[in-house]
Design a protein around this motif. Structure first.
Motif, PDB file in Angstrom:
ATOM      1  N   GLU A  53      14.471 -20.745   4.539  1.00  0.00           N
ATOM      2  CA  GLU A  53      15.111 -21.991   4.948  1.00  0.00           C
ATOM      3  C   GLU A  53      14.103 -23.086   5.271  1.00  0.00           C
ATOM      4  N   HIS A  55      11.934 -25.778   4.161  1.00  0.00           N
ATOM      5  CA  HIS A  55      11.832 -26.559   2.928  1.00  0.00           C
ATOM      6  C   HIS A  55      10.395 -26.740   2.477  1.00  0.00           C
ATOM      7  N   ARG A  56       9.462 -26.751   3.424  1.00  0.00           N
ATOM      8  CA  ARG A  56       8.056 -26.912   3.048  1.00  0.00           C
ATOM      9  C   ARG A  56       7.532 -25.643   2.381  1.00  0.00           C
ATOM     10  N   SER A 162      22.750 -24.525   1.362  1.00  0.00           N
ATOM     11  CA  SER A 162      22.776 -23.830   2.646  1.00  0.00           C
ATOM     12  C   SER A 162      24.128 -23.237   3.017  1.00  0.00           C
ATOM     13  N   ARG A 199      17.172 -29.881   6.041  1.00  0.00           N
ATOM     14  CA  ARG A 199      16.046 -30.441   5.303  1.00  0.00           C
ATOM     15  C   ARG A 199      15.898 -29.771   3.945  1.00  0.00           C
ATOM     16  N   LEU A 200      16.206 -28.474   3.878  1.00  0.00           N
ATOM     17  CA  LEU A 200      16.132 -27.765   2.604  1.00  0.00           C
ATOM     18  C   LEU A 200      17.097 -28.358   1.591  1.00  0.00           C
ATOM     19  N   GLU A 201      18.324 -28.668   2.032  1.00  0.00           N
ATOM     20  CA  GLU A 201      19.300 -29.274   1.129  1.00  0.00           C
ATOM     21  C   GLU A 201      18.832 -30.636   0.639  1.00  0.00           C
ATOM     22  N   VAL A 203      15.766 -31.674   0.264  1.00  0.00           N
ATOM     23  CA  VAL A 203      14.647 -31.539  -0.661  1.00  0.00           C
ATOM     24  C   VAL A 203      15.093 -30.902  -1.974  1.00  0.00           C
ATOM     25  N   SER A 204      15.936 -29.869  -1.889  1.00  0.00           N
ATOM     26  CA  SER A 204      16.267 -29.071  -3.064  1.00  0.00           C
ATOM     27  C   SER A 204      17.435 -29.619  -3.877  1.00  0.00           C
TER      28      SER A 204
END
Length: 342
Positions: A53, A55-56, A162, A199-201, A203-204
């Motif tokens: 989870e 994102h980096r 997510s 943040r993952l959503e 970025v991805s």
């Protein structure tokens, strides 16, 4: 000397405790630093528990691990241990290539081929996105109409990575089960996540352009998770939630020992871990109507506290060793062992 990327709440807490207890020299590094390669000059082992989870980490973790291994550094998790982490499609190809007993799985990158398959296959099937833990992004598909709707969405607007709605209902489930303050606060966090992208959503972006299904294996009221670290293995049974078909993420656990786990499952787990060449791998098993253990998916990472109550572990000869243990200590031992064999 060891290097450890410190992330509170991760495996790193126990790695550091073990190194201090055993007087193993270590330094703390930041794997996100632009100078990380230079910072690791002279270091023999790097331990970094990165999360799916984060994102980096998703952007570069596998690339960094592969590069460092090419320079001679022993990394936990290694590239063979981690490249398929949180990637069910990658796991499908890997397990099939190694002829390991995977639940029959299907992936399509063409809308029309997927719709044609959905028209003629049998049901129910299990729909999954390639990423997600704790049974997030997993649906039981009972009809071809439902399957076709998922196909069209997969090749249309896509899915959030997510699984925010599923996460919210998971938090409600855990509050009903645990009835404690932590799970109560979790509901409010879940409400916030319904409206705010992670943040993952951001970025991805959306999950789209493919569709992935697995056969549904009936009559399993639980699954079995076996974790193999080097030449040691331990196991739990995770019970299916009431009114659901998923065991992962339920939090209802039975701890297994040499009297309660079929040795066939252990043999498959040790054999698969060796073929994958993984330092640490968690296998989720179900059992078919013939009693054959089948792998649903795999992961190098797992919940920390959930395994503290395991009554013991097995060695590679399937001998039972009774007593408490710390899995993260096995990881450090395995990394040092690999270094000694170079």
């Amino acid at each position: 000397m060891l290097a450890i990327h410190r992330r509170p709440g991760s495996f790193s807490d126990r790695w550091i405790q073990y190194c201090e207890k055993q007087d193993i020299q270590y330094i703390v590094v930041d794997c996100y630093d632009t100078n990380i390669v230079a910072d690791l000059r002279g270091i023999k082992v790097l331990l970094w528990h990165w999360d799916q989870e984060d994102h980096r980490a998703v952007l570069f973790a596998k690339e960094l691990v592969h590069a460092l291994e090419n320079s001679g550094i022993v990394v936990f998790p290694s590239i063979n241990t981690s490249w398929h982490f949180d990637d069910k499609i990658g796991q499908k190809y890997l397990l099939e290539a190694l002829k390991l007993p995977l639940v029959s799985s299907y992936v399509f990158y063409d809308r029309q081929k997927a719709l044609k398959w959905a028209e003629h296959t049998t049901y129910p099937k299990v729909f999954k996105l390639r990423g997600g833990a704790g049974a997030i992004n997993v649906k039981l598909v009972k009809t071809k109409g439902a399957a076709k709707r998922l196909v069209r969405k997969s090749f249309g607007r896509g899915f959030g990575k997510s699984g925010r709605t599923a996460l919210f209902y998971n938090r409600i489930w855990h509050f009903r089960k645990d009835k404690d303050f932590k799970s109560f606060l979790g509901i409010f966090k879940g409400i916030a996540r319904l409206f705010l992208k992670s943040r993952l959503e951001k970025v991805s972006g959306k999950e789209k352009g493919y569709v992935y299904f697995q056969d549904f294996v009936p009559n399993n009221k639980s699954d079995i998770r076996v974790i193999v670290i080097g030449e040691k293995a331990f196991a739990i049974e995770r019970l299916v939630r009431k009114g659901d078909f998923r065991a992962s993420g339920s939090g209802i656990i039975n701890y297994l020992d040499n009297t309660s786990l079929n040795s066939d499952v252990l043999e498959v787990a040790f054999d698969a871990a060796q073929k994958i060449d993984s330092q640490c791998v968690a296998f989720d098993f179900v059992v078919d109507k013939m009693g054959k253990p089948l792998i649903v998916e795999i992961s190098y990472a797992f919940s920390i506290e959930a395994y503290d109550s395991c009554p013991g572990y097995w060695n590679h000869n399937l001998e039972w060793i009774h007593g408490s243990f710390v899995p993260q200590e096995f990881m450090v031992q395995e990394a040092i062992k690999v270094l000694s064999q170079q």
